[in-house]
Structures are given as structure tokens and as C-alpha cells.
Design an enzyme around this catalytic site. Structure first.
Site, PDB file in Angstrom:
ATOM      1  N   CYS A  83       0.853  -1.189   0.000  1.00 42.03           N
ATOM      2  CA  CYS A  83       0.000   0.000   0.000  1.00 42.03           C
ATOM      3  C   CYS A  83       0.891   1.242   0.000  1.00 42.03           C
ATOM      4  O   CYS A  83       1.783   1.362   0.841  1.00 42.03           O
ATOM      5  CB  CYS A  83      -0.891  -0.026   1.244  1.00 42.03           C
ATOM      6  SG  CYS A  83      -1.804   1.507   1.530  1.00 42.03           S
ATOM      7  N   CYS A  86       0.226   3.172   3.753  1.00 39.56           N
ATOM      8  CA  CYS A  86       0.697   2.667   5.049  1.00 39.56           C
ATOM      9  C   CYS A  86       1.747   1.562   4.934  1.00 39.56           C
ATOM     10  O   CYS A  86       2.283   1.116   5.942  1.00 39.56           O
ATOM     11  CB  CYS A  86      -0.478   2.173   5.887  1.00 39.56           C
ATOM     12  SG  CYS A  86      -1.138   0.577   5.366  1.00 39.56           S
ATOM     13  N   CYS A 131      -7.084  -1.095   1.263  1.00 41.68           N
ATOM     14  CA  CYS A 131      -6.119  -1.610   2.229  1.00 41.68           C
ATOM     15  C   CYS A 131      -6.837  -1.833   3.564  1.00 41.68           C
ATOM     16  O   CYS A 131      -7.521  -0.948   4.063  1.00 41.68           O
ATOM     17  CB  CYS A 131      -5.001  -0.593   2.384  1.00 41.68           C
ATOM     18  SG  CYS A 131      -3.878  -0.960   3.746  1.00 41.68           S
ATOM     19  N   CYS A 134      -5.187   0.850   6.473  1.00 47.12           N
ATOM     20  CA  CYS A 134      -5.408   2.305   6.489  1.00 47.12           C
ATOM     21  C   CYS A 134      -6.707   2.699   5.792  1.00 47.12           C
ATOM     22  O   CYS A 134      -7.098   3.858   5.844  1.00 47.12           O
ATOM     23  CB  CYS A 134      -4.230   3.032   5.848  1.00 47.12           C
ATOM     24  SG  CYS A 134      -4.132   2.824   4.056  1.00 47.12           S
ATOM     25  N   CYS A 154      -8.113  -5.259 -10.104  1.00 46.44           N
ATOM     26  CA  CYS A 154      -7.686  -4.192 -10.997  1.00 46.44           C
ATOM     27  C   CYS A 154      -7.259  -3.005 -10.134  1.00 46.44           C
ATOM     28  O   CYS A 154      -8.100  -2.355  -9.531  1.00 46.44           O
ATOM     29  CB  CYS A 154      -8.864  -3.838 -11.902  1.00 46.44           C
ATOM     30  SG  CYS A 154      -8.463  -2.654 -13.167  1.00 46.44           S
TER      31      CYS A 154
HETATM   32 ZN   LIG Z   1      -2.692   1.010   3.655  1.00 44.88          ZN
END
Ligand SMILES: [Zn+2]
Length: 174
Positions: A83, A86, A131, A134, A154
Site C-alpha cells: 500500500c 501505510c 487496504c 489504512c 484491478c
Molecule cells: Zn494502507
């Protein structure tokens, strides 16, 4: 215990939950996940200060990057996609494939590291995913992917960072 009563109660609770969430916001029916990572709780303005304008727009305002713009489309090395906000690992390179859509695509996310919600932006329901740590928006998952899962995750390239296996995963952002 009366089994029918028990089941009836469970269904009623589920329906009430779904209705409650739906009336709140169409895109916020987040599934709960079992977290095996430390929680994070930054405000939007804290994220804005840490991220580029484009990263922030995609991750926290659910913008979509223009297709064919991400350098990650061509990334073929072994490694981990994390990510961009985070740094939680979200995909392994061995699940990446060329979907021909212009966005980095995977047939599987790392289990437990994403959450999903329904998104009605195009007037037809789509499954948005983000995610799990976060809450940053990553992309949409569809059922037209390759074997073995048949899924197509995607992803906006700008919402990910690629860490080659020769490198070291950064510590999760606090
Ligand atoms: Zn994250």
C-alpha cells in the site's frame, strides 16, 4: 435452544446491519477482517501531508488513475506490492498478470490484507477494495480473471509501491 429462533435472530440482525449501513453511505459496507498487523488511525489531512496529490486523490478520494500511465504495468520482477499509504503488503508478484486493461492486475490479494465494499458509482454495483489497515482505496475486483481464482484485482498503480525481492520491505508507517 430453539434453532429456528436462533437462525431467525441472526438473519434479522444481518438485514438490519445491511440496511443501516446502506442508508449511511452506499460505498461504506466494509467487511471486517482479522487483522494481523498494527492498527493505524491517521486523519485525512495527515495523509495529505504524506502523499503526493495523485496518491491522495486515488487512495482517499477514490479517484481512478488514467489507464496505461502506471510504470507498474510493465513491472515483471519478483517482489511485493505494498500500500502506497501505510506500506502494508497487498499483493505478491507471482499473482500479477497482464490483463490488457492498462492497470496493474492480480488474480489474488494477500488474504486478510484488503477489505471490500459495494460501489455504485457507475450505477451498476462493483466491488471496491481497499487496504485493510489504512482504508486507502486500491481498485475494484471483478470475476473475469484467470485461473486459479477467476478474479481480476484491478489496481491503481499509484496506490501501490513495488518492492523487489532483492530489496527490503519498509516498516509499516506508524
Ligand atoms: Zn494502507
Amino acid at each position: 435452544m430453539d434453532r429456528r429462533l436462533f437462525l431467525g435472530g441472526a438473519v434479522a440482525t444481518t438485514v438490519a446491519f445491511a440496511l443501516g449501513r446502506h442508508s449511511m453511505a452506499a460505498s461504506e459496507e466494509t467487511e471486517s477482517t482479522t487483522a494481523d498487523f498494527p492498527a493505524i488511525n491517521k486523519t485525512k489531512s495527515e495523509w495529505k501531508a504524506l502523499l503526493t496529490e495523485q496518491e491522495y486523490a486515488v487512495l482517499f478520494e477514490e479517484a481512478t488513475e488514467r489507464p496505461w500511465t502506471s510504470p507498474l504495468n510493465k513491472e515483471k520482477r519478483d517482489g511485493t506490492y505494498i500500500c502506497a499509504a501505510c506500506y502494508l503488503p497487498l499483493f505478491h508478484s507471482d499473482t500479477k498478470y497482464d490483463s490488457g486493461t492498462g492497470w496493474p492486475s492480480f488474480y489474488q490479494a494477500i488474504p486478510g490484507h484488503t477489505g471490500t465494499s459495494r460501489d455504485w458509482k457507475l450505477l451498476i454495483p462493483r466491488t471496491e477494495y481497499h487496504c485493510a489497515r489504512c482504508g486507502g482505496h486500491q481498485g475494484h475486483v471483478f470475476n473475469d480473471g484467470p485461473k486459479p481464482t477467476g478474479q481480476r484485482w484491478c489496481n491503481n498503480g499509484v496506490a501501490l509501491k513495488f518492492i523487489p525481492s532483492s530489496g527490503e520491505l519498509p516498516e509499516l508507517r506508524a
